[in-house]
Motif scaffolding. Structure first.
Motif, short mmCIF file in Angstrom:
data_model
loop_
_atom_site.label_atom_id
_atom_site.label_comp_id
_atom_site.label_asym_id
_atom_site.label_seq_id
_atom_site.Cartn_x
_atom_site.Cartn_y
_atom_site.Cartn_z
N MET A 1 0.84 -1.45 -0.18
CA MET A 1 0.01 0.00 0.00
C MET A 1 0.91 1.33 0.02
O MET A 1 1.87 1.28 0.80
CB MET A 1 -0.86 -0.05 1.18
N PRO B 1 5.21 0.91 -8.46
CA PRO B 1 5.84 -0.50 -8.75
C PRO B 1 5.49 -1.32 -10.08
O PRO B 1 4.32 -1.22 -10.73
CB PRO B 1 5.22 -1.38 -7.45
N ARG C 1 -0.71 0.19 -15.80
CA ARG C 1 -0.96 0.68 -14.32
C ARG C 1 -0.76 2.15 -14.32
O ARG C 1 -1.48 3.15 -13.57
CB ARG C 1 0.15 0.21 -13.42
N GLU D 1 -6.20 -3.66 -9.05
CA GLU D 1 -5.12 -3.23 -8.03
C GLU D 1 -4.79 -1.75 -8.01
O GLU D 1 -4.60 -1.22 -6.76
CB GLU D 1 -3.60 -3.88 -8.45
N VAL E 1 5.42 -5.39 -6.97
CA VAL E 1 4.91 -5.63 -5.58
C VAL E 1 3.77 -6.69 -5.52
O VAL E 1 3.93 -7.83 -4.81
CB VAL E 1 4.73 -4.55 -4.86
N ASP E 2 2.96 -6.63 -6.30
CA ASP E 2 1.72 -7.55 -6.41
C ASP E 2 2.03 -8.87 -6.66
O ASP E 2 1.66 -9.67 -6.25
CB ASP E 2 0.82 -6.83 -7.35
N GLN E 3 3.14 -9.10 -7.73
CA GLN E 3 3.46 -10.32 -8.00
C GLN E 3 4.42 -10.82 -6.79
O GLN E 3 4.50 -12.15 -6.71
CB GLN E 3 4.44 -10.49 -9.27
N GLU F 1 2.28 -12.41 -4.52
CA GLU F 1 1.74 -13.93 -4.96
C GLU F 1 3.09 -14.76 -4.90
O GLU F 1 2.66 -15.89 -4.46
CB GLU F 1 1.39 -13.56 -6.46
N ALA G 1 1.82 -5.50 4.97
CA ALA G 1 0.34 -5.06 4.61
C ALA G 1 -0.38 -5.56 3.65
O ALA G 1 -1.46 -6.28 3.77
CB ALA G 1 0.22 -3.35 4.72
N ARG G 2 0.39 -5.52 2.51
CA ARG G 2 0.09 -6.32 1.42
C ARG G 2 -0.13 -7.91 1.52
O ARG G 2 -1.23 -8.64 1.16
CB ARG G 2 0.76 -6.09 0.13
N ARG H 1 -3.18 -8.64 3.86
CA ARG H 1 -4.61 -8.41 3.22
C ARG H 1 -4.63 -9.59 2.25
O ARG H 1 -5.67 -10.30 2.27
CB ARG H 1 -4.28 -7.14 2.33
N ARG H 2 -3.57 -9.96 1.50
CA ARG H 2 -3.93 -11.29 0.31
C ARG H 2 -4.15 -12.55 1.33
O ARG H 2 -4.85 -13.19 0.90
CB ARG H 2 -2.51 -11.49 -0.23
N THR I 1 -7.51 -13.75 2.04
CA THR I 1 -8.43 -14.32 0.76
C THR I 1 -8.10 -15.71 0.48
O THR I 1 -8.76 -16.14 -0.17
CB THR I 1 -8.04 -13.48 -0.62
N ARG J 1 -8.28 -19.28 0.82
CA ARG J 1 -9.47 -20.41 1.28
C ARG J 1 -8.83 -21.77 1.62
O ARG J 1 -8.52 -22.68 1.07
CB ARG J 1 -10.14 -20.60 0.08
#
Lengths: 328, 480
Positions: free
Chosen positions: A1, A28, A213, A248, B273-275, B278, B310-311, B314-315, B318, B320
């Motif tokens: 974030m 990013p 993005r 995102e 960062v998102d990857q 993951e 933090a990311r 949060r991930r 989710t 399961r």
């Protein structure tokens, strides 16, 4: 974030082309392989029974039922509006779609066909759709025309040429100008808030997820209420990984700025299975706050009948032939 | 329904036919063990007993090794590489045809989510057989001289975390190179190996080329110490690996060992960062963390620590957790009661040593063996959870300031199986990969496998390579 951006920081970012560039290029990166793998994994979610019923009705309520052809006629638009209000004439429990989406000259027709105060919105493409290759003055006039005719929402296109050439300031200024043109003249219409602005990035021309993005952030910083993938006139149109990156972006933007922005994939979404995959993507990326027609739309036309067909199948256990669903 | 909650989407069990008891697969046929003893295999998600499994004793292991020897002498060593390849191609195709059956059985016996057994394990199993089938008639180009020879009989012992995939890693190169095999699957996960035995029958593989003996550690010891075994291949714990190394020392038996790991997954401040998030999730929560190359130590650059954590959290909300046969399950059951006890023990040690424990809210089923995805922050190199292999869904998070410090911390472990580097800077990936003492270094991904790519460890992670041309060399000797 991203750490929260206050107003001073925000106006600093948008104060010049150089600072905009610094900010956008400081976001990013997106790893293509990883983003596509994530989208592909989420596409394997198996949505069955009650979840499928819920998703089908939600998808119907999120549709921007669209006709954007040179050959469109008032009659065609009236038919589309009738379908939008009652997607399945034989079943009153089917929700209405979110909006109809037409060219500016047909906004008045759509508005009239839907009736005053209808909860189905009228969206109009504008700003020299689909290429955007007109002067800013023409784009503003195009937008004001649509809004004056009663458009509740304006779907503008960005100048991809300027964006790809790195002229972020120009793209930013245009979006700001069009947003201003969305404001309604006093007394002309109900709420005074002006038309909602959806900014079409035309991701099929942006080539990389990094660009998607950056374009998403640029549009949001300039005041977009929605960011939208595609015009539907360029292949590829909406894809799951592109929508993932945009989701995102809106999620992070809300964390940083505190303002929620909607997302609209458009083009190429034809089957219920496709639509449900988008909803899964929303659910597990931006979260349930976005699972609402106010924050997520599907730009489509033939999708609606497939959703209706699947809906009926869930209720009756049988598939009806295509002639049992109305043309729009 | 007012929220988008996924309804249960269970994969049907009807496709698998689990027998009430299984014998040993020796010389192409199922046979009862000489002394008639057996043990039970249970479904770790429900604790339901699945089948009685034969426990191979000394005489049974001996019979299996003799069957393998006969098959080697009389049939398999006399076949051309092309003909061996035909059998391997046939097995690969049958695996593809029966993929769903194998996937469902694997998830029932192991506890891993059907999404993984269906999309990762079984496709990789078939890919390994296809890949090594292609090598069977090309051994002279493998790099072991112009006319390389097989060792003879291979004794192979595999773990419970990827039961059929580890079988494929062992059997496919061994057969391609011209060896015959006796394989012992893990005590808690023998069922897919036994179904593989049926596939060997279906493929008309000559009797004795593949023999499967089931049992616990003692059966494995009997196998690897059997004088008729020319080559030992083991995947499992470092402790057992050391025993095997001792037992083959001073003999002519060759050995390859693929043991534990405590991999560092290193996230730089310029990572996508998102990857990367993951990749962290995939690194440690894939297969409930029952992965020897799991990215169990997360090293995050100080400047992006807060954001990344933090990311990540949060991930994780989710994820399961639940029924392994549900197609939407991300994290299944812990494989056994014993393993669960080990994970719990180390997690408690982590807390006692002062690290902060965090798990997302998740409801765990009442029956079966379950552990929630868990993250420890404030971990230092001196903590046991940063040093010992937990082999469960438990991530230890540490920070670093400079690339050199990242390398130093990553290498400061008795293990060296894998590592991950997340950065947008290509030159840094190369710089890091030259300095990380790990058999595999993943760049901007984690836990990716391919039959063409060699896999194996440094230090206490073992020796020898599996996969690719290197994996073939372990089953070949240059002509004397």
């Amino acid at each position: 974030m991203l750490s929260a951006l206050d107003d001073a920081r925000l106006s600093d970012i948008t104060s010049s082309e150089a600072s905009l560039r610094r900010f956008l290029h400081g976001l990013p990166g997106v790893d293509q392989v990883g983003a596509e793998a994530r989208a592909a994994m989420l596409a394997t979610r198996s949505i069955k029974t009650t979840a499928k019923q819920f998703a089908i009705d939600l998808a119907i309520s999120m549709i921007d039922l669209t006709t954007l052809e040179g050959q469109d006629t008032p009659g065609k638009v009236r038919a589309l509006c009738a379908k939008a209000l009652r997607p399945d004439p034989s079943d009153r429990s089917v929700p209405r779609v979110a909006a109809v989406c037409v060219y500016p000259d047909l906004v008045a027709t759509a508005k009239e066909a839907l009736g005053a105060g209808s909860d189905v919105k009228v969206a109009s493409v504008a700003t020299g759709f689909p290429s955007g290759r007109t002067s800013l003055a023409v784009k503003e006039a195009d937008t004001r025309d649509a809004v004056a005719a009663g458009a509740d929402e304006v779907d503008m296109v960005i100048d991809r040429g300027a964006f790809l050439a790195g002229r972020y300031g120009q793209v930013f200024d245009e979006i700001v100008a069009v947003k201003q043109a969305c404001a309604r003249a006093h007394g002309a219409n109900d709420d005074g808030a002006g038309a909602h602005l959806k900014v079409i990035l035309e991701t099929g021309e942006l080539a990389t997820y990094d660009n998607v993005r950056r374009a998403s952030w640029l549009a949001m910083l300039a005041g977009a209420d929605f960011i939208k993938t595609s015009t539907g006139k360029v292949v590829p149109a909406a894809t799951l990984p592109v929508t993932l990156v945009m989701l995102e972006a809106v999620r992070d933007f809300r964390d940083a700025i505190g303002r929620q922005v909607g997302v609209k994939p458009a083009g190429g979404i034809r089957t219920s299975k496709d639509a449900i995959r988008y909803l899964v993507l929303v659910n597990e990326t931006a979260g349930e706050d976005w699972l609402d027609p106010d924050w997520f739309r599907l730009g489509a036309s033939s999708l609606l009948n497939d959703l209706l067909m699947q809906r009926q199948k869930m209720l009756t256990g049988r598939y009806a032939g295509p002639d049992y669903f109305t043309l729009d | 329904m007012t929220k988008f909650e996924y309804a249960p989407a269970p994969e049907s069990r009807a496709i698998v036919d689990i027998k009430s008891s299984y014998g040993l697969f020796v010389n192409g046929e199922f046979a009862d063990p000489v002394d008639g003893s057996s043990f039970k295999s249970v479904n770790p998600a429900t604790e339901e007993v699945l089948a009685e499994i034969a426990q191979a004793g000394h005489a049974d292991v001996d019979a299996a090794v003799q069957a393998a020897r006969r098959a080697y002498d009389r049939v398999w060593s006399k076949l051309s590489g092309r003909d061996r390849g035909k059998y391997l191609f046939r097995i690969a195709r049958i695996i593809q045809e029966r993929a769903r059956e194998l996937a469902v059985l694997e998830s029932i016996d192991n506890g891993k989510p059907i999404r993984e057994s269906r999309d990762v394990d079984i496709p990789l199993v078939a890919a390994h057989f296809f890949y090594y089938a292609g090598w069977a008639d090309k051994l002279r180009w493998a790099g072991a001289g112009p006319d390389p020879k097989p060792h003879g009989v291979a004794g192979q012992v595999i773990p419970w975390n990827f039961p059929l995939l580890m079988l494929a890693w062992k059997i496919a190169p061994a057969l391609a190179a011209g060896n015959t095999v006796v394989l012992k699957p893990a005590e808690t996960t023998p069922l897919t190996a036994l179904l593989f035995a049926e596939i060997c029958q279906q493929a008309d593989l000559p009797p004795g080329v593949v023999n499967i003996v089931t049992g616990a550690g003692e059966t494995g010891r009997l196998l690897v110490e059997h004088p008729g075994v020319d080559k030992v291949a083991f995947t499992g714990s470092t402790e057992v690996g050391k025993q095997i190394a001792r037992s083959v020392a001073g003999t002519t038996t060759k050995a390859t060992l693929e043991l534990g790991g405590k991999a560092a997954n290193i996230v730089f401040d310029d990572a996508p960062v998102d990857q990367a998030v993951e990749g962290i999730v995939n690194g440690i929560f894939f297969n409930q963390g029952h992965v020897c190359c799991a990215g169990s130590r997360l090293l995050v650059q100080e400047s992006v620590y807060d954001e990344t954590l933090a990311r990540l959290k949060r991930r994780l909300t989710t994820l399961r957790v639940g029924d392994p046969l549900d197609k939407n399950t991300d994290i299944g059951a812990i494989n056994s009661h014993l393993q669960l006890a080990r994970i719990r023990e180390l997690a408690e040690v982590g807390e006692a040593e002062g690290a902060q424990r965090w798990s997302p809210e998740c409801e765990l089923p009442d029956r079966g063996f379950w552990f929630p995805p868990t993250v420890f922050t404030g971990v230092t190199q001196a903590h046991r959870i940063a040093r010992e292999e937990i082999f469960g869904p438990v991530l230890s998070v540490l920070t670093f300031r400079t690339p050199a410090e990242a390398v130093e911390k990553a290498n400061n472990t008795p293990y060296g199986l894998s590592a991950g580097v997340w950065t947008d800077k290509g030159s840094r990936i190369l710089w890091m990969s030259q300095r990380l003492r790990a058999g595999v270094v993943w760049a901007n991904t984690f836990n990716r496998f391919d039959p063409t790519s060699p896999f194996g460890g440094y230090k206490e992670s073992g020796y020898g390579r599996e996969g690719g041309r290197h994996g073939l060399l372990a089953y070949l000797k240059a002509e004397d």
